[in-house]
Design a protein around this motif. Structure first.
Motif, PDB file in Angstrom:
ATOM      1  N   THR A  84       0.752  -1.174   0.037  1.00 32.39           N
ATOM      2  CA  THR A  84      -0.260   0.128  -0.074  1.00 32.39           C
ATOM      3  C   THR A  84       0.695   1.387   0.224  1.00 32.39           C
ATOM      4  O   THR A  84       1.947   1.291   0.901  1.00 32.39           O
ATOM      5  N   MET A  85       0.609   2.285  -0.806  1.00 36.90           N
ATOM      6  CA  MET A  85       1.216   3.438  -0.833  1.00 36.90           C
ATOM      7  C   MET A  85       0.241   4.511  -0.367  1.00 36.90           C
ATOM      8  O   MET A  85      -0.839   4.661  -0.744  1.00 36.90           O
ATOM      9  N   THR A  86       1.071   5.625   0.184  1.00 34.58           N
ATOM     10  CA  THR A  86       0.673   6.973   0.701  1.00 34.58           C
ATOM     11  C   THR A  86       1.677   7.759   0.342  1.00 34.58           C
ATOM     12  O   THR A  86       2.908   7.593   0.250  1.00 34.58           O
ATOM     13  N   VAL A  87       1.116   9.128  -0.049  1.00 29.83           N
ATOM     14  CA  VAL A  87       1.681  10.145  -0.442  1.00 29.83           C
ATOM     15  C   VAL A  87       1.409  11.325   0.339  1.00 29.83           C
ATOM     16  O   VAL A  87       0.359  11.507   0.904  1.00 29.83           O
ATOM     17  N   THR A  88       2.196  12.392   0.277  1.00 32.00           N
ATOM     18  CA  THR A  88       2.091  13.621   1.066  1.00 32.00           C
ATOM     19  C   THR A  88       2.065  14.822  -0.182  1.00 32.00           C
ATOM     20  O   THR A  88       2.483  16.138   0.213  1.00 32.00           O
ATOM     21  N   ALA A  89       1.739  14.578  -1.306  1.00 36.99           N
ATOM     22  CA  ALA A  89       1.848  15.421  -2.381  1.00 36.99           C
ATOM     23  C   ALA A  89       1.036  16.693  -2.270  1.00 36.99           C
ATOM     24  O   ALA A  89       1.246  17.582  -2.710  1.00 36.99           O
ATOM     25  N   ARG A  90      -0.167  16.350  -1.491  1.00 39.74           N
ATOM     26  CA  ARG A  90      -0.986  17.656  -1.090  1.00 39.74           C
ATOM     27  C   ARG A  90      -1.135  17.922   0.247  1.00 39.74           C
ATOM     28  O   ARG A  90      -2.036  18.552   1.121  1.00 39.74           O
ATOM     29  N   ARG A  91       0.171  17.833   1.075  1.00 35.95           N
ATOM     30  CA  ARG A  91       0.528  18.169   2.426  1.00 35.95           C
ATOM     31  C   ARG A  91      -0.416  17.248   3.385  1.00 35.95           C
ATOM     32  O   ARG A  91       0.049  17.703   4.543  1.00 35.95           O
ATOM     33  N   ILE A  92      -0.992  16.504   3.062  1.00 39.09           N
ATOM     34  CA  ILE A  92      -1.531  15.204   4.095  1.00 39.09           C
ATOM     35  C   ILE A  92      -1.406  13.866   3.211  1.00 39.09           C
ATOM     36  O   ILE A  92      -1.191  13.799   2.137  1.00 39.09           O
ATOM     37  N   GLU A  93      -1.568  12.866   3.998  1.00 42.71           N
ATOM     38  CA  GLU A  93      -1.531  11.563   3.522  1.00 42.71           C
ATOM     39  C   GLU A  93      -2.670  11.280   2.680  1.00 42.71           C
ATOM     40  O   GLU A  93      -3.927  11.160   3.071  1.00 42.71           O
ATOM     41  N   GLU A  94      -2.254  10.779   1.334  1.00 43.90           N
ATOM     42  CA  GLU A  94      -3.369  10.247   0.657  1.00 43.90           C
ATOM     43  C   GLU A  94      -2.936   9.240  -0.174  1.00 43.90           C
ATOM     44  O   GLU A  94      -1.744   8.833  -0.394  1.00 43.90           O
ATOM     45  N   ASP A  95      -4.031   8.626  -0.844  1.00 46.81           N
ATOM     46  CA  ASP A  95      -3.912   7.456  -1.822  1.00 46.81           C
ATOM     47  C   ASP A  95      -3.123   7.981  -3.201  1.00 46.81           C
ATOM     48  O   ASP A  95      -3.971   9.000  -3.546  1.00 46.81           O
ATOM     49  N   PRO A  96      -2.176   7.798  -3.785  1.00 45.61           N
ATOM     50  CA  PRO A  96      -1.763   8.414  -5.043  1.00 45.61           C
ATOM     51  C   PRO A  96      -2.762   8.361  -6.106  1.00 45.61           C
ATOM     52  O   PRO A  96      -2.923   9.081  -7.068  1.00 45.61           O
ATOM     53  N   LYS A  97      -3.595   7.408  -5.986  1.00 44.97           N
ATOM     54  CA  LYS A  97      -4.666   7.086  -6.850  1.00 44.97           C
ATOM     55  C   LYS A  97      -5.732   8.285  -6.943  1.00 44.97           C
ATOM     56  O   LYS A  97      -6.697   8.615  -8.154  1.00 44.97           O
ATOM     57  N   ASP A  98      -5.880   8.980  -5.809  1.00 48.71           N
ATOM     58  CA  ASP A  98      -7.006   9.884  -5.509  1.00 48.71           C
ATOM     59  C   ASP A  98      -6.493  11.124  -6.015  1.00 48.71           C
ATOM     60  O   ASP A  98      -7.231  12.325  -6.052  1.00 48.71           O
ATOM     61  N   ILE A  99      -5.290  11.519  -6.332  1.00 49.04           N
ATOM     62  CA  ILE A  99      -4.744  12.818  -6.675  1.00 49.04           C
ATOM     63  C   ILE A  99      -4.644  12.927  -8.338  1.00 49.04           C
ATOM     64  O   ILE A  99      -4.394  12.187  -9.238  1.00 49.04           O
ATOM     65  N   PRO A 100      -5.351  14.040  -8.524  1.00 53.02           N
ATOM     66  CA  PRO A 100      -5.502  14.460 -10.064  1.00 53.02           C
ATOM     67  C   PRO A 100      -4.265  14.759 -10.882  1.00 53.02           C
ATOM     68  O   PRO A 100      -4.356  15.932 -11.712  1.00 53.02           O
ATOM     69  N   PHE A 101      -3.016  14.352 -10.745  1.00 48.85           N
ATOM     70  CA  PHE A 101      -1.877  14.782 -11.564  1.00 48.85           C
ATOM     71  C   PHE A 101      -0.847  13.536 -11.194  1.00 48.85           C
ATOM     72  O   PHE A 101      -0.977  12.764 -10.406  1.00 48.85           O
ATOM     73  N   SER A 102       0.195  13.323 -11.877  1.00 56.55           N
ATOM     74  CA  SER A 102       1.164  12.220 -11.918  1.00 56.55           C
ATOM     75  C   SER A 102       2.056  12.341 -10.757  1.00 56.55           C
ATOM     76  O   SER A 102       2.438  13.578 -10.628  1.00 56.55           O
ATOM     77  N   VAL A 103       2.107  11.355 -10.110  1.00 54.67           N
ATOM     78  CA  VAL A 103       3.064  11.177  -8.797  1.00 54.67           C
ATOM     79  C   VAL A 103       4.080   9.840  -9.084  1.00 54.67           C
ATOM     80  O   VAL A 103       3.389   8.855  -9.050  1.00 54.67           O
ATOM     81  N   THR A 104       5.143   9.907  -9.173  1.00 52.51           N
ATOM     82  CA  THR A 104       6.136   8.840  -9.111  1.00 52.51           C
ATOM     83  C   THR A 104       6.603   8.593  -7.766  1.00 52.51           C
ATOM     84  O   THR A 104       7.264   9.608  -7.229  1.00 52.51           O
ATOM     85  N   VAL A 105       6.358   7.513  -7.224  1.00 48.76           N
ATOM     86  CA  VAL A 105       7.026   7.168  -5.708  1.00 48.76           C
ATOM     87  C   VAL A 105       8.014   6.251  -5.585  1.00 48.76           C
ATOM     88  O   VAL A 105       7.929   5.133  -6.232  1.00 48.76           O
ATOM     89  N   LEU A 106       9.185   6.640  -5.051  1.00 52.59           N
ATOM     90  CA  LEU A 106      10.184   5.927  -5.167  1.00 52.59           C
ATOM     91  C   LEU A 106      10.666   5.440  -3.468  1.00 52.59           C
ATOM     92  O   LEU A 106      10.696   6.317  -2.550  1.00 52.59           O
ATOM     93  N   ASP A 107      10.610   4.184  -3.015  1.00 52.71           N
ATOM     94  CA  ASP A 107      10.603   3.624  -1.862  1.00 52.71           C
ATOM     95  C   ASP A 107      12.102   3.732  -1.084  1.00 52.71           C
ATOM     96  O   ASP A 107      12.991   3.562  -1.919  1.00 52.71           O
ATOM     97  N   GLY A 108      12.105   4.299  -0.129  1.00 53.48           N
ATOM     98  CA  GLY A 108      13.694   4.539   0.381  1.00 53.48           C
ATOM     99  C   GLY A 108      14.542   3.391   0.567  1.00 53.48           C
ATOM    100  O   GLY A 108      15.677   3.249   0.355  1.00 53.48           O
ATOM    101  N   LYS A 109      13.715   2.188   0.875  1.00 53.26           N
ATOM    102  CA  LYS A 109      14.447   0.764   0.864  1.00 53.26           C
ATOM    103  C   LYS A 109      14.902   0.463  -0.511  1.00 53.26           C
ATOM    104  O   LYS A 109      15.887   0.025  -0.767  1.00 53.26           O
ATOM    105  N   GLU A 110      14.233   0.878  -1.418  1.00 60.28           N
ATOM    106  CA  GLU A 110      14.811   0.443  -2.804  1.00 60.28           C
ATOM    107  C   GLU A 110      15.698   1.397  -3.309  1.00 60.28           C
ATOM    108  O   GLU A 110      16.761   0.861  -3.991  1.00 60.28           O
TER     109      GLU A 110
END
Length: 741
Positions: free
Chosen positions: A75-101
């Motif tokens: 499961t992924m969450t992002v803070t692209a809009r200053r709070i935690e969200e599912d990237p699928k719910d954000i209306p623009f492209s977001v690439t997420v790179l995991d720190g472990k990777e």
């Protein structure tokens, strides 16, 4: 393009002056990769569905791994809009790179991470203070100013200068690359996009790790972190990392690597749970690098790139960054308030050299020419916002921000071979920036499955500039101040076709305020004017096969009015403006093929062109239709990650095999705005194979297995037809150890 212009050590800021003697369409690979990825996905999905039907099941049923757990992507969450969200719910492209990777891939800096991200381009000459980023072909056409933030970089919610990309990566949780204008929520800039860095936070249980690597070319890295509770209300975390490597350039005078850069990073964090609804996180970070400089290497490089310089030229080079931040959160019943305060202090000094080989090619004389760069920057930022809670059906955020910075960008000394200093030539420049903004964004459900997003920000920008230019003993003063009010924002709509798939369309306006460039050498050459960005994007974000397959696709068009670029000839520098247009599309996929195997991939196509004729240039005419430099038409990556439990091996009762293979492709791209020549396409292959037992792992790694010294940038001197650039490291192998607890 390297900044071949001086920097001040004659300042009264307490920094010592260094000693004058420096001793001590070419798309075949990308198309094949995209077709291979598509065929593999289709074949795998078809064979899996058929296998389930043969077993009397359906393709929609949960599949269970060998250890009894459901097979699904994390499961992924992002803070692209200053709070935690599912990237699928954000209306623009977001690439997420995991720190472990990022750790597993062995990246030494954020610059390396971004270079392998499709749609992102990095121009750097290898120094500690010269990185310039573009996203989807949008960004300054050359590094222009430390105040230029076409791409905003945020560390735990507060901005850091993109020129710090060369510093080591320390204890990261994840990296988010936000594509398209992000001027609504990130400081009023971010016309090309934003990069969010999230570090690992203190936990209420004891945990941590240690890691060590060593390989060819003296590549090594040592890292450790530990965190946990300190009392009933306090938790802490301490992280440290040290790394080093040999420059992939041999000094002809010694037969040894030109330099051996090394990095040290330390961060301490203290989390105070004041009460169940209120917390405060205080962080202190120190980053230090040594022996780095801008590399100007005569092309073609050959198998063993060489330079001809007085030994020890980078011995005094260093960069220090100290950073302090405080984040305070309070949660109400239906909202939360967040305050983020930060202060950073950065200092960098290093030389810029034309060696004997480049100087011979340009001037016909086998001599050396060098300039010092000395840079200091102090930045204070404050952001205060109120927002909805994570997971709320109605998303909203409103806030205000302030930034104040003082910086100096100086060239105090010029010289030649054996540390000779030429008297009477220097440039001293001081800049201030004040930036104030108010912003808000909301996503409203209009009807079932349909949401509308609207965001707006208004920013006030105030800048000053003072400089003293000295040539042949004669000094000239220059100064200026400017102010600008501008509005940025976006409007978007998204529709949930199914609970697992969203389609969206977004229109955004970004803005790059005017300012004063770092590299001016005479009065009147520093100021540059503002530019506006207009971008439209449509896309799809989806999850299939019970969240085992994630597929994102997007198409975009972006127009920049008055994009700015540096026009250079020799060491002279001027600012020019031209409109640019970028059109393209992206596809990204992650597929949990089986319990042990995950495939990830992405491909980007960008057509970025200059739309104006600009004839009054030192480096040659710029023609409408020329391609934007450093931006490949095609880029992409494919990764295969394999993790499987093994039967007992000797004294290891339950070992696990961990393996990954990463392939990156970057296509041909122009070296400059005149399109004098193209930088070659390159293929980069990295691998890592390890055996783990109870949190302890031994592994072998290989990086850039193809071995090509691909280009980090390129430059062309029109008078002498000289080409130069900086080569990336070649092939290297090594061993590693890690332990987590």
């Amino acid at each position: 393009m390297p900044s071949c212009y001086p920097v001040s050590s004659g300042r009264s800021d307490g920094h010592a002056e260094p000693h004058p003697l420096y001793r001590k369409p070419r798309t075949t690979g990308m198309v094949a990769m995209a077709l291979s990825l598509g065929v593999s996905l289709q074949a795998g999905l078809a064979s899996e569905a058929k296998a389930q039907q043969n077993q009397g099941g359906s393709a929609s049923e949960d599949l269970v791994g060998t250890q009894g757990r459901a097979i699904a992507l994390p499961t992924m969450t992002v803070t692209a809009r200053r709070i935690e969200e599912d990237p699928k719910d954000i209306p623009f492209s977001v690439t997420v790179l995991d720190g472990k990777e990022i750790e597993q891939k062995g990246n030494y800096s954020l610059e390396e991470v971004l270079r392998s991200t499709p749609g992102v381009s990095v121009n750097t000459s290898g120094g500690a203070n010269v990185s310039s980023i573009s996203i989807r072909g949008v960004g300054a056409l050359y590094p222009l100013s430390m105040d230029d933030a076409s791409v905003v970089v945020n560390l735990d919610g507060s901005p850091v200068n993109p020129r710090n990309l060369s510093l080591g990566i320390l204890d990261l949780e994840q990296v988010e690359v936000l594509k398209g204008p992000q001027g609504t929520l990130f400081g009023g800039l971010g016309g090309a996009g934003a990069i969010n860095l999230t570090t690992r936070k203190p936990t209420r249980h004891v945990e941590g790790y240690v890691q060590g690597e060593y390989g060819e070319d003296h590549q090594h890295r040592m890292a450790a972190a530990v965190g946990g509770p300190l009392s009933e209300q306090f938790s802490g975390r301490l992280a440290v990392q040290q790394s080093a490597y040999d420059y992939p350039i041999t000094n002809r005078q010694t037969g040894e690597p030109l330099s051996e850069p090394d990095f040290l990073g330390v961060r301490g964090s203290l989390l105070w749970d004041i009460q169940p609804e209120t917390s405060a996180l205080f962080s202190v970070e120190y980053d230090h690098s040594r022996h780095m400089g801008e590399n100007i290497v005569l092309k073609p490089y050959g198998d063993d790139p060489e330079i001809d310089l007085t030994p020890g030229v980078y011995d005094y080079s260093k960069k220090n960054m100290k950073r302090y931040s405080l984040e305070v959160n309070h949660e109400f019943e239906n909202s939360q308030i967040t305050s983020v305060t930060s202060y950073s202090d950065t200092y960098n000094i290093s030389p810029v050299f034309f060696d004997r080989m480049v100087y011979q090619s340009m001037m016909g004389v086998p001599s050396e020419y060098w300039r010092d760069q000395e840079v200091s920057e102090n930045v204070f930022t404050q952001d205060l916002r109120v927002s909805s809670l994570p997971g709320a059906n109605l998303f909203w955020v409103a806030g205000a921000s302030a930034l104040y910075s003082e910086r100096g960008y100086d060239h105090p000394r010029v010289g030649g071979a054996s540390g000779i200093v030429y008297p009477g030539t220097s440039q001293y420049r001081d800049f201030t920036t004040q930036r104030y903004g108010v912003y808000g964004e909301v996503t409203v459900p209009v009807i079932e499955d349909l949401k509308v997003t609207a965001g707006v920000r208004h920013t006030l920008d105030l800048k000053t500039y003072d400089a003293t230019y000295t040539a042949r003993g004669v000094s000239v003063q220059d100064s200026g101040d400017l102010s600008d009010n501008f509005t940025t924002g976006r409007l978007g709509v998204s529709y949930a076709v199914t609970p697992e798939a969203n389609i969206y369309a977004t229109f955004s306006r970004g803005y790059n305020p005017g300012g004063y460039q770092d590299y001016a050498e005479t009065a009147g050459d520093a100021e540059y004017k503002a530019g506006s960005i207009y971008s439209g994007e449509v896309g799809m974000k989806s999850e299939f096969l019970n969240k085992r397959l994630r597929l994102d696709a997007s198409a975009f068009v972006t127009k920049v009015q008055d994009n700015y670029m540096i026009d250079s000839k020799g060491v002279s520098s001027f600012v020019l403006n031209a409109d640019t247009r970028s059109v393209g599309g992206e596809l990204a996929a992650s597929w949990r093929v089986a319990d042990a195997l995950t495939l990830e991939g992405g491909v980007s196509y960008i057509s970025a062109v200059i739309q104006d004729d600009v004839n009054a240039t030192q480096g040659g005419a710029v023609k409408a239709g020329n391609h934007v430099p450093d931006v490949p038409e095609w880029s992409g990556k494919v990764s295969a990650i394999f993790n499987k439990s093994l039967p007992r091996i000797g004294f290891l009762p339950s070992p696990e095999l961990n393996a990954r293979l990463d392939y990156t492709y970057v296509g041909e791209r122009p070296a400059d705005v005149q399109n004098h020549y193209d930088l070659d396409a390159y293929h980069k292959v990295d691998t890592r194979i390890g055996i783990a037992q109870s949190g302890v792992e031994l592994y072998v790694w290989g990086r850039n297995l193809v071995g090509d010294h691909y280009d980090l940038y390129g430059f062309y001197d029109v008078a002498s037809a000289t080409k130069y650039g900086a080569p990336a490291p070649g092939r290297a192998f090594g061993l590693g150890f890690s332990a987590t607890f």
